[in-house]
Design a protein around this motif. Structure first.
Motif, short mmCIF file in Angstrom:
data_model
loop_
_atom_site.label_atom_id
_atom_site.label_comp_id
_atom_site.label_asym_id
_atom_site.label_seq_id
_atom_site.Cartn_x
_atom_site.Cartn_y
_atom_site.Cartn_z
N LEU A 171 4.79 16.47 -11.77
CA LEU A 171 5.55 15.27 -11.46
C LEU A 171 4.67 14.36 -10.61
CD1 LEU A 171 8.59 14.19 -11.67
CD2 LEU A 171 8.88 15.10 -9.36
N PHE A 172 4.74 13.05 -10.86
CA PHE A 172 4.02 12.07 -10.05
C PHE A 172 5.03 11.31 -9.21
CE2 PHE A 172 1.13 13.02 -13.41
CZ PHE A 172 -0.14 12.85 -12.88
N LEU A 173 4.67 11.04 -7.95
CA LEU A 173 5.57 10.34 -7.03
C LEU A 173 4.82 9.26 -6.27
CD1 LEU A 173 7.30 13.43 -5.36
CD2 LEU A 173 8.31 11.98 -7.11
N LEU A 174 5.54 8.20 -5.90
CA LEU A 174 5.05 7.25 -4.90
C LEU A 174 5.76 7.59 -3.61
CD1 LEU A 174 3.33 4.77 -4.20
CD2 LEU A 174 5.29 3.34 -4.84
N GLU A 182 0.84 -1.19 0.00
CA GLU A 182 0.00 0.00 0.00
C GLU A 182 0.88 1.24 0.00
OE1 GLU A 182 -2.69 -0.02 3.28
OE2 GLU A 182 -3.97 -1.57 2.43
N GLY A 183 0.33 2.36 -0.46
CA GLY A 183 1.08 3.61 -0.44
C GLY A 183 0.24 4.76 -0.94
N ARG A 184 0.82 5.95 -0.90
CA ARG A 184 0.15 7.15 -1.38
C ARG A 184 0.85 7.65 -2.64
NH1 ARG A 184 -3.09 9.71 2.62
NH2 ARG A 184 -2.76 8.89 4.71
N VAL A 185 0.05 8.09 -3.58
CA VAL A 185 0.56 8.72 -4.80
C VAL A 185 0.46 10.23 -4.62
CG1 VAL A 185 0.23 9.04 -7.27
CG2 VAL A 185 -0.09 6.77 -6.24
N LEU A 186 1.55 10.94 -4.93
CA LEU A 186 1.57 12.39 -4.86
C LEU A 186 1.57 12.98 -6.27
CD1 LEU A 186 4.36 13.08 -2.18
CD2 LEU A 186 1.94 12.59 -1.80
N VAL A 187 0.82 14.05 -6.44
CA VAL A 187 0.91 14.87 -7.64
C VAL A 187 1.55 16.19 -7.23
CG1 VAL A 187 -0.33 16.00 -9.51
CG2 VAL A 187 -1.18 13.82 -8.60
N THR A 197 -8.10 9.18 -20.21
CA THR A 197 -7.23 8.66 -19.14
C THR A 197 -5.78 9.00 -19.44
OG1 THR A 197 -8.75 6.83 -18.65
CG2 THR A 197 -6.46 6.57 -17.94
N MET A 198 -5.11 9.51 -18.43
CA MET A 198 -3.69 9.88 -18.55
C MET A 198 -2.84 8.71 -18.06
SD MET A 198 -1.79 13.11 -16.74
CE MET A 198 -0.03 13.41 -16.95
N ASP A 199 -1.90 8.23 -18.88
CA ASP A 199 -0.99 7.15 -18.51
C ASP A 199 0.32 7.73 -18.00
OD1 ASP A 199 -2.35 4.60 -19.11
OD2 ASP A 199 -2.46 5.45 -21.13
N VAL A 200 0.75 7.27 -16.83
CA VAL A 200 1.97 7.76 -16.20
C VAL A 200 2.78 6.57 -15.71
CG1 VAL A 200 2.93 9.10 -14.28
CG2 VAL A 200 0.88 9.92 -15.47
N ASP A 247 8.92 10.77 -15.00
CA ASP A 247 9.57 11.86 -15.72
C ASP A 247 8.70 13.11 -15.55
OD1 ASP A 247 11.78 10.51 -16.77
OD2 ASP A 247 10.59 9.72 -18.43
N PRO A 248 9.30 14.28 -15.40
CA PRO A 248 8.49 15.49 -15.27
C PRO A 248 7.84 15.86 -16.60
CG PRO A 248 10.81 16.06 -15.40
CD PRO A 248 10.75 14.57 -15.31
N THR A 249 6.64 16.41 -16.53
CA THR A 249 5.97 16.95 -17.70
C THR A 249 6.04 18.46 -17.62
OG1 THR A 249 4.46 15.07 -17.83
CG2 THR A 249 3.81 17.08 -18.99
#
Length: 286
Positions: A203-206, A151-156, A235-238, A222-224
């Motif tokens: 940027l997306f992070l775990l 389990e974990g949190r995704v950060l935007v 749907t956005m694929d990351v 990778d940063p956008t």
């Protein structure tokens, strides 16, 4: 008793939680929370229930107070980092006048939400997003799958637009926006309804250390740069490609990074095999 509605855009999966209502005098509200050092005039906790996108509740609230609704994910009955919270809603003295809906779309303890308090005392002067936001479906996958992490949190993370300048990551400059999921099951790929800044670098992070902020070692995409959201309904694929570092943000992670979290198959080992020892010199051997 007041009949009221909670709207929760990002519903925690299969979560049972109490909803907490905290009321302040309107004069003590400053922006999206009460002024620092102000204690609430009323605090009530609902019985635990399944959290859904729309919740209709009958709650005993005092008229002429400004309330916040908190989805109490850690069951401590006060707002703490990771809990979901609404903005302020004024409750009329007229019992027949239904309050406005409580939109529970912020995460306690993050920029763009409200600040993290200590000992249950609500802090003052919360920050607010510097950019407009949109909600989009994001399908997230990762090149690194630590087998121990279930389990974990995704950060935007939103940053000021780089423009023509070289990209600089969130460890080297101030972020303008941080949003997090609740703790979710990491059955890759995962699909989330994410709040995204409508512009800037994204940027997306775990969040591996649970700090609700970008930190060294978090798995990063990778940063956008100069981000533009996809049209609503798409749907956005990351993909998360590597750990966040001081001088490189995920990106070209290299072979060593790819081996982090990789599990060898039976009969295999990770890494390059060592060179075999040189064969004996036939001329000098007996």
């Amino acid at each position: 008793m007041r009949g009221l509605t909670l709207e929760i855009p990002n519903v925690p999966a299969n979560k049972i939680a109490s909803v907490v209502f905290i009321g302040f005098e309107s004069k003590d509200i400053d922006g999206d929370w009460a002024r620092e050092g102000i204690r609430p005039m009323h605090h009530t906790v609902m019985d635990p229930a399944k959290v859904t996108a729309t919740m209709t509740l009958d709650v005993s609230l005092h008229g002429d107070l400004t309330y916040f609704a908190i989805v109490d994910l850690d069951a401590d009955q006060v707002p703490t980092p990771g809990d979901l919270t609404s903005g302020p809603v004024v409750v009329s003295k007229d019992v027949g006048e239904a309050p406005a809906s409580f939109v529970v779309e912020r995460v306690w303890g993050q920029p763009g939400a409200v600040g993290a308090g200590a000992g249950g005392e609500p802090p003052g002067d919360p920050s607010t997003p510097a950019v407009e936001t949109v909600t989009r479906t994001v399908r997230l996958d990762t090149e690194i799958r630590p087998p121990f992490l279930k389990e974990g949190r995704v950060l935007v993370v939103g940053l000021p637009p780089s423009g023509q300048e070289a990209y600089v990551g969130p460890l080297q400059r101030e972020t303008t926006f941080v949003w997090a999921t609740e703790s979710i099951e990491l059955a890759w790929p995962v699909e989330i309804q994410a709040q995204l800044p409508s512009s800037g670098d994204v940027l997306f992070l775990l969040d591996l250390d649970g700090g609700l902020q970008p930190s060294v070692g978090d798995l990063a995409s990778d940063p956008t740069m100069d981000f533009e959201p996809l049209p609503e309904g798409e749907t956005m694929d990351v993909t998360l490609v590597g750990p966040l570092t001081e001088d490189g943000e995920g990106g070209d992670s290299g072979d060593e990074v790819e081996r982090l979290g990789e599990v060898p198959k039976e009969g295999e080992q990770l890494g390059e095999p060592s060179e075999p020892p040189p064969a004996p010199d036939e001329a000098g051997s007996e």
